[in-house]
Enzyme design. Structure first.
Site, short mmCIF file in Angstrom:
data_model
loop_
_atom_site.label_atom_id
_atom_site.label_comp_id
_atom_site.label_asym_id
_atom_site.label_seq_id
_atom_site.Cartn_x
_atom_site.Cartn_y
_atom_site.Cartn_z
N LYS A 31 -12.87 18.91 11.98
CA LYS A 31 -13.95 18.98 12.95
C LYS A 31 -13.97 20.39 13.51
O LYS A 31 -13.06 20.80 14.23
CB LYS A 31 -13.74 17.96 14.07
CG LYS A 31 -15.04 17.60 14.75
CD LYS A 31 -14.92 16.33 15.55
CE LYS A 31 -16.30 15.86 15.97
NZ LYS A 31 -16.25 14.70 16.86
N TRP A 42 -18.55 18.02 11.62
CA TRP A 42 -17.66 17.63 10.54
C TRP A 42 -17.82 18.58 9.34
O TRP A 42 -18.93 18.96 8.99
CB TRP A 42 -17.97 16.23 10.02
CG TRP A 42 -17.88 15.15 11.04
CD1 TRP A 42 -18.90 14.40 11.53
CD2 TRP A 42 -16.70 14.69 11.71
NE1 TRP A 42 -18.44 13.51 12.46
CE2 TRP A 42 -17.10 13.66 12.59
CE3 TRP A 42 -15.35 15.05 11.66
CZ2 TRP A 42 -16.19 12.98 13.41
CZ3 TRP A 42 -14.45 14.37 12.47
CH2 TRP A 42 -14.87 13.36 13.33
N THR A 62 0.84 -1.20 0.00
CA THR A 62 0.00 0.00 0.00
C THR A 62 0.87 1.24 0.00
O THR A 62 1.96 1.25 0.55
CB THR A 62 -0.89 0.08 1.25
OG1 THR A 62 -0.03 0.04 2.38
CG2 THR A 62 -1.88 -1.04 1.31
#
Ligand code: AMP
Length: 557
Positions: A445, A450, A188
């Site tokens: 936040k 959010w 990854t």
């Protein structure tokens, strides 16, 4: 139990070879080279794959050995895609853009026995080769005779074409392989900790590529010509080469020529119907095509993903060039395609296309493919409803979703309970159509609420003068965090921060409006071409972020 009486036919890549050889021998793979293009039929490629299989045996490659590739998208890399898993070994695609230390770690962790490298990349690999001891052979791939000086840069290096020549012709007796056996390995491009290996099985590759043939997914068929721009080291080029081997679609590969100009030329000459790559490459291509009157009309069905695809990008391609881009979501751990976004109305319907709703729907990440199950999990572990509003971390499970990382217990918590916790935050509507709001580590936040950086970026990038936009959280005494929007403007543009705020005002909630912009020259990119917000956050905390302009938050929070 009354057992079903159906054959237990193994899902292995041998079937892909069989399809290429016996069903679609006339399909073609074309590679862009410095001299022009080189084309081979699938039938010819299968003969070379047989030779390569023999050569791998001659090199001592045994069952389950890892065979590395350090290569661009080209015919030889595709031959390795087929031959390595079919002899029972594991194809390990190395990301050629990683830093040397990461490559040294990854090669050592995977214990690659042989590495196949493009001649154009030998200089990149040579300094790394001195630091790894597991590799027995390097094989250099290129047209014509490989210059002995190039070969001398890697210990005991051999020439790919010589190996194939020596291997002799004729069919190869492939070993039978269990469908659960490892076929491919890809690390990854994760931004924290050591890279992690995702080990695909024959079965997972077969199922994933079969599903991607569905018309509600990539919809690849024998009449397509697929331009594979997404690197073959990025999650198996999203499975496109495997899918093409099954259905007989032609493949067009750009090798190292990934800039807009050669890509545009390749599209005009090869007339691909499908192209797959990340949004940043599509955006470069669009700018170039607009300025140079490029004919992109052969592209009717493009796949884009890797990061959120801006609405405006899809709209501009479709309206100015007739090119349809569909969004997919997934990650290396999900093979990678997990969801696909097909239009809610027939794309031909001009009236539908004029509606904002249509483009809002197109900008979603789409619905899960069959066999992929998805849920959203809230902060306290509770399952969130699919109501179009509630957000949570996406968790997925299915036959092409990773169950663990290769030889690495760190990160095991991501796989608890048979679901993969993806780290992506999203909501989904009643029909399970996904909308990513953020990567967990990118969320903002503000005052306990959010703010979706993905949606803010999407809206800022809808401004005609904005080329790139990346929104990051800026620490704030009163609100904990506020959005800071880094923008790259079109050359010559004089648009101001205040004008960008006015552009956003009717499009997003008042308290989402950024109180600061940073006018930068380019958004830094990761090794697979995504916006690298980690670098922007570091610049912000080191106070080296250029072009910052405050617009104040009065009246908006
Ligand atoms: P990688 O493993 O490098 O392919 O990265 C996977 C990550 O890319 C996902 O976890 C997402 O954060 C992001 N990603 C992929 N596709 C999309 C998409 N269509 N929209 C938003 N983010 C995406």
């Amino acid at each position: 139990m009354l057992e079903g009486l159906m054959q237990d036919y193994p899902l292995t890549l041998h079937h892909m070879l069989h399809r290429m050889r016996d069903v679609h021998p006339d399909s073609k793979l074309t590679t862009l080279t410095a001299q022009g293009t080189r084309t081979a039929s699938f039938g010819e490629i299968c003969e070379r794959v047989d030779r390569l299989a023999r050569a791998l045996r001659a090199l001592g490659v045994a069952d389950a050995d890892r065979v590395g590739t350090f290569a661009w998208n080209n015919q030889r890399h595709f031959e390795l895609y087929m031959a390595v898993p079919c002899v029972g070994a594991v194809l390990h695609t190395l990301n050629v853009r990683l830093f040397a230390e990461q490559l040294v770690y990854i090669i050592g962790h995977a214990q690659d026995r042989v590495i196949f490298v493009d001649d154009s990349l030998v200089d990149v690999l040579a300094p790394i080769a001195a630091q790894v001891s597991c590799v027995r052979n390097y094989v250099v791939m290129g047209d014509g005779e490989i210059d002995p000086q190039t070969l001398a840069k890697l210990p005991g290096a051999l020439s790919y074409e010589h190996l194939l020549e020596q291997a002799g012709e004729g069919p190869f007796e492939y070993p039978s392989v269990d469908e659960r056996q490892a076929a491919a390995l890809c690390y990854t491009s994760g931004t924290t900790g050591n890279p992690k290996g995702v080990l695909y099985s024959h079965r997972s590759v077969c199922l994933h590529s079969t599903a991607s043939l569905m018309s509600d997914a990539l919809g690849l068929s024998s009449t397509d010509r697929a331009l594979v721009v997404v690197p073959m080291f990025h999650a198996n080029a999203w499975g496109i080469p495997h899918a093409a081997s099954l259905c007989g679609a032609d493949l067009v590969m750009p090798d190292r020529f990934l800039q807009a100009q050669p890509l545009a030329k390749l599209i005009e000459s090869e007339r691909p119907t499908i192209m797959g790559c990340v949004p940043t490459i599509f955006a470069d291509l669009l700018r170039y095509a607009d300025q140079n009157d490029v004919d992109l009309s052969s592209l009717t069905n493009c796949a884009c993903g890797g990061s959120a695809v801006p609405r405006q990008l899809m709209k501009d391609f479709q309206q100015r060039h007739g090119v349809r881009i569909y969004q997919a979501w997934g990650m290396t751990e999900t093979s990678p395609v997990a969801t696909y976004s097909r239009p809610p109305a027939p794309p031909e319907d001009a009236e539908a296309q004029a509606q904002d709703d249509y483009w809002d729907a197109r900008a979603r990440q789409g619905t899960p493919l069959p066999w992929v199950q998805m849920r959203l999990v809230g902060d306290n572990g509770q399952q969130m409803p699919f109501d179009g509003l509630s957000t949570g971390e996406i968790e997925v499970r299915g036959p092409w979703i990773a169950a663990a990382y290769y030889n690495d217990p760190t990160g095991a918590e991501k796989f608890d309970g048979g679901w993969l916790a993806t780290g992506d935050i999203a909501c989904a509507d009643e029909r399970a159509s996904l909308q990513i709001t953020d990567r967990a580590k990118d969320v903002i936040k503000s005052g306990g609420e959010w703010i979706s950086s993905v949606e803010l970026e999407n809206q800022v990038m809808a401004h005609p003068d904005v080329i790139e936009a990346a929104v990051i959280a800026k620490p704030d005494q009163k609100w904990a965090e506020r959005p800071l929007c880094c923008v790259v403007l079109r050359e010559g543009s004089t648009v101001s921060a205040q004008q960008l705020v006015e552009h956003l005002r009717p499009r997003v909630a008042k308290w989402w409006l950024p109180d600061e912009f940073a006018f930068i020259e380019e958004v830094p990119k990761t090794s697979v071409g995504k916006f690298d917000k980690k670098v922007l956050r570091a610049r912000l905390s080191e106070d080296t972020l250029q072009g910052r302009v405050q617009v104040g938050s009065e009246g908006r929070v």
